[in-house]
Design an enzyme around this catalytic site. Structure first.
Site, PDB file in Angstrom:
ATOM      1  N   GLY A  13     118.924   6.571 101.907  1.00 28.44           N
ATOM      2  CA  GLY A  13     117.552   6.040 101.563  1.00 28.44           C
ATOM      3  C   GLY A  13     116.914   6.921 101.180  1.00 28.44           C
ATOM      4  N   GLY A  52     124.166  13.283 113.246  1.00 27.70           N
ATOM      5  CA  GLY A  52     124.819  13.332 111.944  1.00 27.70           C
ATOM      6  C   GLY A  52     125.099  12.263 111.209  1.00 27.70           C
ATOM      7  CD  GLN A 105     122.134   8.237 113.398  1.00 26.52           C
ATOM      8  OE1 GLN A 105     121.466   8.300 112.623  1.00 26.52           O
ATOM      9  NE2 GLN A 105     123.197   9.243 113.512  1.00 26.52           N
ATOM     10  NE  ARG A 131     112.877  20.079 104.785  1.00 27.14           N
ATOM     11  CZ  ARG A 131     114.028  20.310 103.673  1.00 27.14           C
ATOM     12  NH1 ARG A 131     113.801  21.378 102.785  1.00 27.14           N
ATOM     13  NH2 ARG A 131     115.006  19.668 103.599  1.00 27.14           N
ATOM     14  CE  LYS A 154      85.822 -14.247  92.138  1.00 28.57           C
ATOM     15  NZ  LYS A 154      85.002 -14.946  93.432  1.00 28.57           N
ATOM     16  NE  ARG A 196      87.134  -8.974  91.697  1.00 29.11           N
ATOM     17  CZ  ARG A 196      86.240  -9.425  92.488  1.00 29.11           C
ATOM     18  NH1 ARG A 196      85.029  -9.446  92.072  1.00 29.11           N
ATOM     19  NH2 ARG A 196      86.710  -9.995  93.599  1.00 29.11           N
ATOM     20  CE1 TYR A 222      81.491 -10.928  89.828  1.00 31.74           C
ATOM     21  CE2 TYR A 222      80.005 -12.230  90.567  1.00 31.74           C
ATOM     22  CZ  TYR A 222      81.315 -12.192  90.747  1.00 31.74           C
ATOM     23  OH  TYR A 222      82.206 -12.815  91.478  1.00 31.74           O
TER      24      TYR A 222
END
Ligand code: UD1
Ligand code: CA
Length: 482
Positions: A121, A98, A93, A35, A377, A359, A392
């Protein structure tokens, strides 16, 4: 046989002798999760930035289990791969017959000493404190089962008691079994006390009961829930407990349910931060996907996302629509709206943004200003330095009190390798300058606007590319043809 829902004294667990304290955790995660309508296995769908299953492991880990056994199934290799670095025991499994059959697969590997706790889970918000209560009861050689009285029990297993007196907890009868919704009579379907699925059981008893399960029921499955009736038939002690909140037991079957749990999780985080003194302008528009720590008088405006490990020091202000990932923000620093900070350490009283991008591997010292449309950066920027507009700054070491003019670019990449730019203290760089790395701009140098700097710039001097400005009186502006 006891049947009570009162809280259990956690000290009961520590009263046990060590040899009998083995805690095995079995996590059921074999369901396909059709689902979810996704190629990603259900339990890997993220909640607050990490897989649902990781939340379950984290809750289990707080109880210091001996081992965690994960029952996985179809498509489960991706699940295994996602947790390769962790000491888990994986049990396949296939086919899935079940919940009882699922635990049965793990059974041969479980040590006979101590107890086994069964988790899911796809039920990610279970609290360690609730699990500790179940474990404490099971350590008393009692089957401990987590049940809850809910407003809407549709589709869930119902708790059967030897006399049902709904709305009167004191008078609740003794638990005698669990009936699945599909197997229930109309009368049984009116019961509002449901099976959450969570249980803790002395492992020896699990080893005795599980192989006895049959599958003669509406779904032709081996129901884990049937061990409750087996326990009762043997006169074994059974005790039911309830969690503090309903979200703890909420399972995820659809993306809508996952989004609901995400909001609950974030709401809890927001409340905890606010009670610790953080001002959240709107707790409903706030997301933590990792660990956020804060000092006093922090203010966070709407729509901010915190990822990884983030620390906000005292009196920091985070503007609207910022993303902060793995960073430390110093005292009194202001992050203005729409900024993205990733892997950086920022000093005190700095001002970043609006629209700044910082960054990884960046360190900005105290009082640094990084303005709009500036990308920084892998750089170190000294105190009081500024890059306020459209720049930059990458692979650069910038000294103190440097001014980087609008549109300045560090040309760090030659098409094959990255090179460093060094800008020493008190440098003034005009607008629209290209710094072709590797290069050093000496202390106190001035770079004229529009200069392409490809050789080291002398300290204390003005560097420029000579250009001639001309006027052409004979020139006329073109006129658009009709
Ligand atoms: C189960 C319970 C029901 C309870 C409900 C709570 C049983 C028989 N019923 O019902 O009483 O109210 O959970 O949500 O236990 N799983 C496997 N292998 C299997 C089957 C299931 O690993 O062969 C896992 C699923 O991935 C899931 C969990 O077990 O995480 C529960 O399975 P699900 O099919 O959702 O159980 P329900 O029928 O909803
Ligand atoms: Ca279910």
């Amino acid at each position: 046989m006891t049947s009570a829902t009162q809280p259990i004294d956690l000290n009961m667990a520590s009263a046990q002798t060590p040899d009998n304290k083995t805690l095995s955790v079995v996590v059921l995660a074999a369901g396909q999760g059709k689902r979810m309508k996704s190629a990603l296995p259900k339990v890997l769908h993220p909640l607050a930035g990490k897989p649902m299953l990781a939340h379950v492991f984290a809750a289990a880990a707080q109880l210091f289990p001996d081992k965690i056994y994960v029952v996985y199934g179809h498509g489960g290799e991706a699940v295994r791969a996602a947790f390769m670095d962790q000491p888990l025991v994986w049990i396949k499994q296939d086919p899935q017959l079940g919940t009882g059959h699922a635990v049965l697969q793990a059974l041969p590997q479980l040590p006979s000493t101590g107890i086994t706790l069964v988790l899911y889970g796809d039920v990610p918000l279970i609290r360690a404190s609730t699990l500790a209560k179940l474990a404490a009861v099971a350590h008393q050689h009692t089957l401990a089962w987590l049940t809850m009285t809910v407003a809407n029990p549709d589709g869930l297993g119902r708790i059967l008691r030897n006399h049902q007196r709904r709305g009167d907890d004191e008078g609740k009868g003794q638990v005698i079994g669990i009936i699945e919704d599909k197997d229930a009579t109309d009368a049984e379907r009116t019961i509002h006390e449901i099976n959450t699925g969570f249980l803790a059981c002395p492992t020896v008893l699990l080893k005795k009961w599980l192989p006895q399960l049959g599958n003669r029921n509406a779904q032709g499955e081996y129901y884990l829930t049937d061990i409750l009736a087996l326990a009762v038939a043997e006169g074994c002690a059974v005790q039911t407990l309830s969690p503090d909140t309903e979200f703890e037991i909420a399972g995820v079957n659809t993306k809508e349910q996952l989004a609901q749990l995400e909001r609950i999780f974030q709401h809890e985080k927001a409340e905890r931060l606010m009670s610790a003194g953080v001002m959240l302008i709107d707790p409903a528009r706030f997301d933590v996907r990792g660990e956020l720590t804060t000092a006093e008088d922090v203010t966070i405006d709407v729509n901010c996302i915190f990822e990884g490990r983030v620390h906000l020091d005292a009196r920091t202000k985070i503007g609207a629509n910022c993303i902060l990932r793995n960073c430390k923000i110093g005292e009194g620093t202001e992050i203005l709206p729409f900024s993205f900070i990733d892997g950086a350490e920022i000093g005190q009283h700095a001002r970043i943004g609006p629209y700044a991008r910082i960054r990884p591997d960046t360190t900005l010292a105290d009082g640094v200003h990084i303005g709009n449309f500036v990308e920084v950066k892998a750089s170190i920027v000294g105190s009081g330095s500024k890059a306020n507009h459209l720049s930059y700054v990458g692979d650069a070491t910038v000294g103190e009190n440097v001014n980087i003019g609008a549109g300045t670019i560090t040309c760090n990449y030659d098409g094959a390798n990255k090179h460093r730019t060094v800008i020493q203290d008190n440098v003034h760089i005009g607008s629209d300058v290209q710094l072709v790395a590797p290069i050093v701009v000496g202390k106190g140098a001035t770079i004229a606007a529009g200069t392409t700097v490809w050789k080291d710039a002398a300290a204390g001097e003005l560097t420029l590319n000579p250009k001639i400005q001309a006027t052409r009186p004979d020139w006329t502006r073109p006129i658009k043809k009709p």
